[in-house]
Write an enzyme that holds these catalytic residues in place. Structure first.
Site, PDB file in Angstrom:
ATOM      1  N   GLU A   1       0.871  -1.176   0.000  1.00  0.00           N
ATOM      2  CA  GLU A   1       0.000   0.000   0.000  1.00  0.00           C
ATOM      3  C   GLU A   1       0.899   1.214   0.000  1.00  0.00           C
ATOM      4  OE1 GLU A   1      -2.784   0.543   3.162  1.00  0.00           O
ATOM      5  OE2 GLU A   1      -3.483  -1.510   2.983  1.00  0.00           O
TER       6      GLU A   1
ATOM      7  N   ASP B   1      -6.436   8.603   9.784  1.00  0.00           N
ATOM      8  CA  ASP B   1      -5.126   8.159  10.248  1.00  0.00           C
ATOM      9  C   ASP B   1      -4.786   8.661  11.641  1.00  0.00           C
ATOM     10  OD1 ASP B   1      -3.972   6.592   8.075  1.00  0.00           O
ATOM     11  OD2 ASP B   1      -4.213   8.426   6.903  1.00  0.00           O
TER      12      ASP B   1
END
Lengths: 395, 261
Positions: free
Chosen positions: B49, B60
């Protein structure tokens, strides 16, 4: 695509998968509450007995005579806690109770929404955490103290620009982790659906009252209705009941900061492009890579790089017009209202007053203009003092 | 066939679990990112990724937020990462690559242009954490038209009744977000994660991967029989930072994880 989540092409639900069921549950709770007479009665009770509604629609005589049209001020500054934010907070906290949540979180820029949320949480005995950018905590130290006195925990956010945008990011992150027992009280007409709809509903009390009050005095509609726009909660509340009255001109006033041409401003409608932030698709200040730009305004409450999706729709459809005024123009208007009417407005609200002064010059004494005086300026005295002392404002 | 799907088929044939790692593109710089990608391919990582930095990464935690910020400060943008992909593909790197990114970065690039560029640059998949199922129409249509990169679906422990609809046309693998923070959580919590993973596994026609909060192979031992692989993000980023982006450290960590998964 969930079409009810959109205003034209704006709005939507651009959030993590883990929040989608929470948003659906909130929407269902809200819709059921609006049909429940007991809920509406409870909301009305707190608006009247606790917040102090209705607020006056005050005819500002000296202000009107000076600028050449009839100017009415919708006195949201007289609400408990000093701004319109409490209208929405009480509504959302009643929803939180209905959903059985014991904790509330909120983001705040100027601190008014944080204070309102801390107030509502104290009133209903809920645990309250408020996320606030480090920069805003400095310029709104008084509001930080008020929140803490009211029993809220204020979390200092140090990421990105240290202002409202970053406080909102942090609140969303926390919410995604804790949505099971925590209600996120969003203070502006922004965020994923159904928040823009909820905030509009609870703030629309402003225009419902103003319309009736004006009619009682003048037996007609006003010519122009005006409010400042950061995320757009007081303005959507001030516009809501007039949107269907096509002859009433609606004007939203954004913060031009040091001037649009300097790039240091918060005018998402003037200079922004549509994009996604904080769960919504709307006008945003962004750079060529699609990163969100920092907003600049002397007013912490307008220092936001986006705008609520319904405003984006009202702009594109032409129903409302969006303009901007600079820090300097807003501060001049603030002082003018102090001198002429003995009212110290919030710097946010002073943006609307500044444009009202310009607009009034194009109007006559047969016409009528309503300005939403969304908050009082007590919280801003330090900023005002610094400004008057000629200190360049750091942001 | 898509590289991700090819790798999934191969893993099934070999009866192996997948290791998927996350790397913020542009750290320590673009050349350094390429070196780390090669090192991970050599270490046996199955899918990579690549995080495209964004100013407001709301899905995040602090580690990836900071990495994203550092990368933006160093001038990384989507266009440069597409160039990086073209280069590394022409250099023979064949590891499946997924862009992990926020929707505004795609909107800003233009949805159709983005999908076309994914095809041209050899990007195999896209994960967009702020683009839930209901909002995927435009991106999904553009990717299908190009018939190359696929949109990876995320599900969460609270997705519940939404899971079958999300998985109906899902391709590649399902990304199960665990709410597991660190190792050693209370048993009750583990039970909830296990039953959620079982629920996903039961309806999924494609492999099921778990991500968020995984640091070591031991972390996934309790759910090893259910899932088909693990995704390591923040912990890997921290390890890279601490080792000054050493390809050796990256390689050691990844091959150890892959062997013990």
């Amino acid at each position: 695509m969930n079409s009810k989540a959109y205003y034209g092409k704006f709005g939507g639900q651009f959030v993590a998968e883990s929040l989608m069921n929470t948003l659906e549950e909130l929407d269902q709770t809200f819709e059921a509450a609006l049909k429940d007479p007991a809920f509406l009665e409870e909301y009305r009770y707190y608006m009247e007995q606790y917040v102090g509604r209705e607020t006056p629609l005050y005819y500002a005589k000296r202000f009107s005579e000076t600028y050449g049209t009839n100017i009415y001020l919708k006195r949201e500054d007289l609400n408990h806690t000093g701004a319109h934010k409490i209208n929405n907070v009480i509504g959302q906290i009643l929803l939180a109770r209905r959903m059985g949540k014991r904790k509330v979180i909120a983001e705040t820029g100027a601190g008014q929404h944080g204070v309102a949320t801390a107030t509502g949480a104290a009133l209903f005995d809920l645990e309250c955490t408020v996320y606030m950018g480090e920069e805003d905590m400095k310029r709104q130290a008084l509001n930080v103290m008020r929140m803490e006195m009211l029993g809220a925990k204020v979390v200092c956010v140090r990421s990105g620009s240290n202002t409202l945008k970053d406080a909102t990011n942090e609140a969303i992150r926390t919410w995604a982790k804790t949505a099971e027992d925590t209600f996120y009280v969003i203070g502006s007409a922004v965020g994923p659906y159904p928040y823009p709809k909820i905030v509009r509903e609870f703030q629309s009390v402003i225009s419902r009252e103003a319309k009736r009050q004006f009619f009682e005095k003048q037996h007609k509609l006003p010519d122009v209705v005006m409010a400042c726009v950061g995320g757009g909660s007081n303005s959507i509340g001030m516009f809501a009941d007039f949107i269907g009255d096509r002859d009433v001109e609606l004007i939203g006033v954004e913060a031009a900061g040091k001037g649009i041409e300097t790039g240091e401003h918060a005018a998402a409608m003037a200079e922004g492009r549509p994009g996604t932030l904080h769960g919504m698709y709307s006008y945003l200040l962004q750079d060529t890579d699609g990163n969100i730009k920092l907003a600049h305004s002397i007013s912490a409450g307008l220092d936001y790089p986006g705008v609520g999706p319904e405003h984006a729709y009202l702009k594109d459809s032409g129903r409302a017009q969006y303009v901007s005024v600079t820090d300097a123009e807003a501060m001049d208007a603030l002082m003018e209202l102090c001198r002429l009417e003995g009212i110290i407005p919030a710097i946010e609200s002073a943006h609307a007053l500044a444009y009202a002064m310009k607009k009034a010059k194009t109007m006559t004494m047969d016409q009528n203009l309503i300005v939403c005086l969304s908050g009082r300026g007590d919280k801003d005295v330090h900023t005002i003092a610094d400004y008057l002392a000629g200190k360049a404002y750091l942001n | 066939m898509n590289r991700i799907e090819e790798r999934m088929a191969l893993l099934k044939q070999k009866n192996e679990k997948a290791l998927i790692t996350y790397l913020t593109a542009g750290l320590p710089d673009l050349e350094g990112t390429k070196a780390l990608m090669r090192a991970q391919e050599e270490a046996g990582v199955d899918v990579l990724e690549l995080g495209i930095p964004f100013s407001d990464p709301i899905a995040d935690g602090p580690i990836i937020q900071e990495a994203s910020y550092q990368s933006i400060c160093r001038g990384t943008n989507l266009k440069k990462v597409f160039r990086l992909m073209e280069e590394i593909r022409s250099e023979g790197v064949e590891i499946p690559v997924i862009f992990m990114m926020y929707y505004n970065t795609i909107l800003n690039y233009g949805i159709e242009a983005f999908a076309a560029e994914c095809r041209a640059a050899g990007v195999d998949g896209v994960i967009v954490p702020d683009l839930p199922f209901e909002e995927q129409g435009a991106l999904q249509a553009a990717l299908e038209k190009e018939d190359k990169a696929i949109l990876i679906q995320l599900v969460s422990p609270v997705s519940g009744a939404r899971i079958p609809a999300i998985l109906e046309h899902a391709r590649g693998f399902v990304y199960c977000v665990s709410s597991m923070g660190v190792t050693g959580q209370a048993g009750v919590f583990h039970q909830e994660v296990l039953s959620y993973l079982k629920e996903v596994k039961a309806v999924s026609k494609i492999p099921v991967m778990m991500g968020f909060g995984i640091r070591t192979p031991e972390d996934i031992a309790p759910m090893k029989e259910i899932i088909d692989g693990a995704i390591v993000g923040s912990h890997f980023i921290r390890l890279l930072e601490q080792s000054d982006y050493s390809t050796k450290a990256a390689k050691e960590y990844c091959s150890n994880f892959k062997q013990n998964i």
